[in-house]
Design a protein around this motif. Sequence first.
Motif, mmCIF file in Angstrom:
data_model
loop_
_atom_site.group_PDB
_atom_site.id
_atom_site.type_symbol
_atom_site.label_atom_id
_atom_site.label_comp_id
_atom_site.label_asym_id
_atom_site.label_seq_id
_atom_site.Cartn_x
_atom_site.Cartn_y
_atom_site.Cartn_z
ATOM 1 N N HIS A 34 3.886 0.920 2.627
ATOM 2 C CA HIS A 34 3.912 -0.048 3.727
ATOM 3 C C HIS A 34 3.358 -1.386 3.245
ATOM 4 O O HIS A 34 2.664 -1.455 2.239
ATOM 5 C CB HIS A 34 3.111 0.457 4.929
ATOM 6 C CG HIS A 34 1.682 0.791 4.607
ATOM 7 N ND1 HIS A 34 1.310 1.997 4.051
ATOM 8 C CD2 HIS A 34 0.541 0.085 4.755
ATOM 9 C CE1 HIS A 34 -0.005 2.010 3.875
ATOM 10 N NE2 HIS A 34 -0.503 0.857 4.286
ATOM 11 N N MET A 92 0.602 -4.128 4.097
ATOM 12 C CA MET A 92 -0.663 -4.132 4.817
ATOM 13 C C MET A 92 -1.020 -5.573 5.125
ATOM 14 O O MET A 92 -1.220 -6.370 4.205
ATOM 15 C CB MET A 92 -1.722 -3.520 3.889
ATOM 16 C CG MET A 92 -3.045 -3.332 4.524
ATOM 17 S SD MET A 92 -3.072 -1.727 5.309
ATOM 18 C CE MET A 92 -3.098 -2.242 6.995
ATOM 19 N N MET A 94 -5.145 5.620 1.667
ATOM 20 C CA MET A 94 -4.159 4.678 1.160
ATOM 21 C C MET A 94 -4.690 3.898 -0.019
ATOM 22 O O MET A 94 -5.888 3.710 -0.205
ATOM 23 C CB MET A 94 -3.667 3.756 2.250
ATOM 24 C CG MET A 94 -4.695 2.852 2.779
ATOM 25 S SD MET A 94 -3.918 1.829 4.013
ATOM 26 C CE MET A 94 -5.354 0.976 4.531
ATOM 27 N N HIS A 141 -2.973 4.161 9.437
ATOM 28 C CA HIS A 141 -4.375 3.749 9.467
ATOM 29 C C HIS A 141 -5.058 4.274 10.700
ATOM 30 O O HIS A 141 -4.649 3.994 11.807
ATOM 31 C CB HIS A 141 -4.472 2.228 9.463
ATOM 32 C CG HIS A 141 -3.679 1.651 8.345
ATOM 33 N ND1 HIS A 141 -3.905 1.996 7.043
ATOM 34 C CD2 HIS A 141 -2.623 0.826 8.338
ATOM 35 C CE1 HIS A 141 -3.033 1.367 6.287
ATOM 36 N NE2 HIS A 141 -2.236 0.670 7.037
ATOM 37 N N HIS A 188 0.830 -1.208 0.000
ATOM 38 C CA HIS A 188 0.000 0.000 0.000
ATOM 39 C C HIS A 188 0.857 1.248 0.000
ATOM 40 O O HIS A 188 2.013 1.222 0.388
ATOM 41 C CB HIS A 188 -0.862 0.047 1.273
ATOM 42 C CG HIS A 188 -2.079 -0.837 1.217
ATOM 43 N ND1 HIS A 188 -3.078 -0.756 2.135
ATOM 44 C CD2 HIS A 188 -2.435 -1.818 0.353
ATOM 45 C CE1 HIS A 188 -4.022 -1.642 1.847
ATOM 46 N NE2 HIS A 188 -3.649 -2.308 0.776
HETATM 47 CU CU LIG Z 1 -2.516 0.025 4.056
#
Ligand SMILES: [Cu+2]
Length: 168
Positions: A110, A112, A87, A153, A76
């Motif tokens: 990142h 996920m 995202m 998040h 992501h």
């Molecule tokens: Cu993510």
Amino acid sequence: MRSITLTLVLTTLLFSALAQAHDYLLGSLAIDHPWTRATAPGAPVGGGFMSISNTGEQPDRLIGATADFAGEVQIHESSMTDGMMRMQHLPEGVVVPAGGRLVLKPGSYHLMFIGLQRRLVEDERETVTLMFEHAGEVEVELTIEGPGEQGPHQEGDAMEMDHGDMSH
Ligand SMILES: [Cu+2]
């Protein structure tokens, strides 16, 4: 006797320093300090972060990952748009530039972890297999850091809409 003891102490220190350096080599790629954050009980998702350097003359690409503690691992990118952290799933992965570095970090690229099979517990470690287009696969250990740092998040962000059913 005394010098032998000192040698042993120095050797022990050297080994523990190497262990703490916590990096992995795969061909011309160096993966430095993979980490994630501790999760609350029942949390459906987590993020994975690390720095990937490429000393080679060809670019490579992080194309995927697997982890036995997550139903699925996606790549992501988070970004700030109109004051909102959003995202995006990158199904093609991300380039690791030749002679350059790809940094996965909160608020940016990142991993996920979707559909967590168990809680991520601070100070424990979990294993992830990274897949690169050219260099192949490598297994790395994530250190699990405290939940304190603000991550990509937050409740109510696009994640819930993208992955409404976390039960898989
Ligand atoms: Cu993510």
